[in-house]
Every structure is written in C-alpha cells, then in structure tokens.
Design a protein around this motif. Structure first.
Motif, PDB file in Angstrom:
ATOM      1  N   GLU A  58     110.473  -0.590  17.761  1.00  0.00           N
ATOM      2  CA  GLU A  58     110.764   0.784  18.159  1.00  0.00           C
ATOM      3  C   GLU A  58     111.052   0.885  19.649  1.00  0.00           C
ATOM      4  O   GLU A  58     111.966   1.582  20.070  1.00  0.00           O
ATOM      5  CB  GLU A  58     109.605   1.702  17.791  1.00  0.00           C
ATOM      6  CG  GLU A  58     109.493   1.972  16.307  1.00  0.00           C
ATOM      7  CD  GLU A  58     108.264   2.788  15.951  1.00  0.00           C
ATOM      8  OE1 GLU A  58     107.592   3.312  16.862  1.00  0.00           O
ATOM      9  OE2 GLU A  58     107.955   2.885  14.750  1.00  0.00           O
ATOM     10  N   VAL A  59     110.287   0.153  20.450  1.00  0.00           N
ATOM     11  CA  VAL A  59     110.478   0.194  21.899  1.00  0.00           C
ATOM     12  C   VAL A  59     111.748  -0.553  22.301  1.00  0.00           C
ATOM     13  O   VAL A  59     112.563  -0.050  23.063  1.00  0.00           O
ATOM     14  CB  VAL A  59     109.259  -0.411  22.631  1.00  0.00           C
ATOM     15  CG1 VAL A  59     109.528  -0.594  24.102  1.00  0.00           C
ATOM     16  CG2 VAL A  59     108.027   0.453  22.409  1.00  0.00           C
ATOM     17  N   VAL A  60     111.927  -1.737  21.771  1.00  0.00           N
ATOM     18  CA  VAL A  60     113.037  -2.595  22.161  1.00  0.00           C
ATOM     19  C   VAL A  60     114.372  -2.050  21.655  1.00  0.00           C
ATOM     20  O   VAL A  60     115.386  -2.165  22.344  1.00  0.00           O
ATOM     21  CB  VAL A  60     112.817  -4.039  21.655  1.00  0.00           C
ATOM     22  CG1 VAL A  60     114.035  -4.888  21.846  1.00  0.00           C
ATOM     23  CG2 VAL A  60     111.612  -4.647  22.353  1.00  0.00           C
ATOM     24  N   CYS A  61     114.372  -1.455  20.493  1.00  0.00           N
ATOM     25  CA  CYS A  61     115.628  -1.075  19.866  1.00  0.00           C
ATOM     26  C   CYS A  61     116.117   0.327  20.250  1.00  0.00           C
ATOM     27  O   CYS A  61     117.180   0.740  19.814  1.00  0.00           O
ATOM     28  CB  CYS A  61     115.505  -1.172  18.348  1.00  0.00           C
ATOM     29  SG  CYS A  61     115.257  -2.882  17.816  1.00  0.00           S
ATOM     30  N   LYS A  62     115.390   1.037  21.067  1.00  0.00           N
ATOM     31  CA  LYS A  62     115.856   2.341  21.526  1.00  0.00           C
ATOM     32  C   LYS A  62     117.081   2.132  22.410  1.00  0.00           C
ATOM     33  O   LYS A  62     117.033   1.415  23.396  1.00  0.00           O
ATOM     34  CB  LYS A  62     114.780   3.088  22.312  1.00  0.00           C
ATOM     35  CG  LYS A  62     113.758   3.707  21.438  1.00  0.00           C
ATOM     36  CD  LYS A  62     112.846   4.594  22.243  1.00  0.00           C
ATOM     37  CE  LYS A  62     111.815   5.218  21.327  1.00  0.00           C
ATOM     38  NZ  LYS A  62     110.978   6.143  22.015  1.00  0.00           N
ATOM     39  N   VAL A  63     118.175   2.777  22.058  1.00  0.00           N
ATOM     40  CA  VAL A  63     119.414   2.625  22.819  1.00  0.00           C
ATOM     41  C   VAL A  63     119.861   3.933  23.464  1.00  0.00           C
ATOM     42  O   VAL A  63     120.889   4.002  24.089  1.00  0.00           O
ATOM     43  CB  VAL A  63     120.570   2.075  21.928  1.00  0.00           C
ATOM     44  CG1 VAL A  63     120.265   0.660  21.507  1.00  0.00           C
ATOM     45  CG2 VAL A  63     120.803   2.970  20.736  1.00  0.00           C
ATOM     46  N   ASP A  64     119.065   4.958  23.321  1.00  0.00           N
ATOM     47  CA  ASP A  64     119.443   6.279  23.833  1.00  0.00           C
ATOM     48  C   ASP A  64     118.745   6.623  25.126  1.00  0.00           C
ATOM     49  O   ASP A  64     118.557   7.786  25.451  1.00  0.00           O
ATOM     50  CB  ASP A  64     119.173   7.345  22.772  1.00  0.00           C
ATOM     51  CG  ASP A  64     117.706   7.461  22.406  1.00  0.00           C
ATOM     52  OD1 ASP A  64     116.907   6.619  22.883  1.00  0.00           O
ATOM     53  OD2 ASP A  64     117.351   8.373  21.663  1.00  0.00           O
ATOM     54  N   GLY A  65     118.329   5.627  25.890  1.00  0.00           N
ATOM     55  CA  GLY A  65     117.660   5.879  27.153  1.00  0.00           C
ATOM     56  C   GLY A  65     116.205   6.260  27.012  1.00  0.00           C
ATOM     57  O   GLY A  65     115.618   6.822  27.922  1.00  0.00           O
ATOM     58  N   GLY A  66     115.606   5.977  25.852  1.00  0.00           N
ATOM     59  CA  GLY A  66     114.188   6.239  25.664  1.00  0.00           C
ATOM     60  C   GLY A  66     113.879   7.644  25.195  1.00  0.00           C
ATOM     61  O   GLY A  66     112.734   8.026  25.114  1.00  0.00           O
ATOM     62  N   GLN A  67     114.877   8.445  24.899  1.00  0.00           N
ATOM     63  CA  GLN A  67     114.654   9.798  24.440  1.00  0.00           C
ATOM     64  C   GLN A  67     114.374   9.801  22.948  1.00  0.00           C
ATOM     65  O   GLN A  67     115.077   9.166  22.176  1.00  0.00           O
ATOM     66  CB  GLN A  67     115.914  10.649  24.697  1.00  0.00           C
ATOM     67  CG  GLN A  67     116.353  10.655  26.133  1.00  0.00           C
ATOM     68  CD  GLN A  67     115.678  11.749  26.929  1.00  0.00           C
ATOM     69  OE1 GLN A  67     115.317  12.765  26.381  1.00  0.00           O
ATOM     70  NE2 GLN A  67     115.506  11.532  28.202  1.00  0.00           N
ATOM     71  N   ASP A  68     113.349  10.505  22.529  1.00  0.00           N
ATOM     72  CA  ASP A  68     113.073  10.654  21.106  1.00  0.00           C
ATOM     73  C   ASP A  68     114.025  11.696  20.534  1.00  0.00           C
ATOM     74  O   ASP A  68     114.470  12.603  21.219  1.00  0.00           O
ATOM     75  CB  ASP A  68     111.626  11.101  20.865  1.00  0.00           C
ATOM     76  CG  ASP A  68     110.643   9.973  21.152  1.00  0.00           C
ATOM     77  OD1 ASP A  68     111.043   8.792  21.029  1.00  0.00           O
ATOM     78  OD2 ASP A  68     109.475  10.291  21.486  1.00  0.00           O
ATOM     79  N   ASP A  69     114.338  11.549  19.233  1.00  0.00           N
ATOM     80  CA  ASP A  69     115.232  12.510  18.570  1.00  0.00           C
ATOM     81  C   ASP A  69     114.602  13.863  18.437  1.00  0.00           C
ATOM     82  O   ASP A  69     113.466  14.064  18.364  1.00  0.00           O
ATOM     83  CB  ASP A  69     115.633  12.007  17.174  1.00  0.00           C
ATOM     84  CG  ASP A  69     116.521  10.769  17.277  1.00  0.00           C
ATOM     85  OD1 ASP A  69     117.247  10.646  18.262  1.00  0.00           O
ATOM     86  OD2 ASP A  69     116.445   9.936  16.341  1.00  0.00           O
TER      87      ASP A  69
END
Length: 69
Positions: A58-69
């Motif tokens: 979950e941490v490594v694969c975030k590609v949106d700058g760390g923003q949650d949906d």
C-alpha cells in the motif's frame, strides 16, 4: 534518523546536491538494496506475514503523491 531505504546522504546525492558521480553511486547502492535485501524481505513477508506485505505494498504502490482517495 533511521531510514527504511535511503540514508540522508543518499537522499541528498540522488537529489543532485553533491554532483553527478555521487548521484550515480547512490543510485547504484539503492538498486542493490532493492534487488537484494528488499526482495528477500518481501519474499519472507509473503511466506510468513501477508498482512505486513499488504501494508508495505500500500505504501510503495501509491502513485498519486500519497493522497488517499
């Protein structure tokens, strides 16, 4: 401060703060960690603790700058 993957010096080097040679050296060291110990750690988590592996993904694969949906 303890880092999971990069030291403070490597962070600065990769950002280009200490010249191209230091940048490329740091990139090489980090690649070695990713291909070596990190890969082994991921395999260990996959075998022994899938919940922790999912947290890591979950941490490594975030590609949106760390923003949650």
């Amino acid at each position: 401060m303890v880092r999971a993957l990069l030291t403070e010096t490597e962070r600065a080097n990769i950002a280009g703060e200490n010249g191209d040679q230091r940048k490329y050296e740091s990139i090489s060291r980090v690649r070695s960690r990713i291909d070596g110990q990190l890969r082994e750690d991921v395999e260990h988590l996959a075998e022994h603790h899938e919940d922790l592996l999912e947290e890591l993904q979950e941490v490594v694969c975030k590609v949106d700058g760390g923003q949650d949906d």
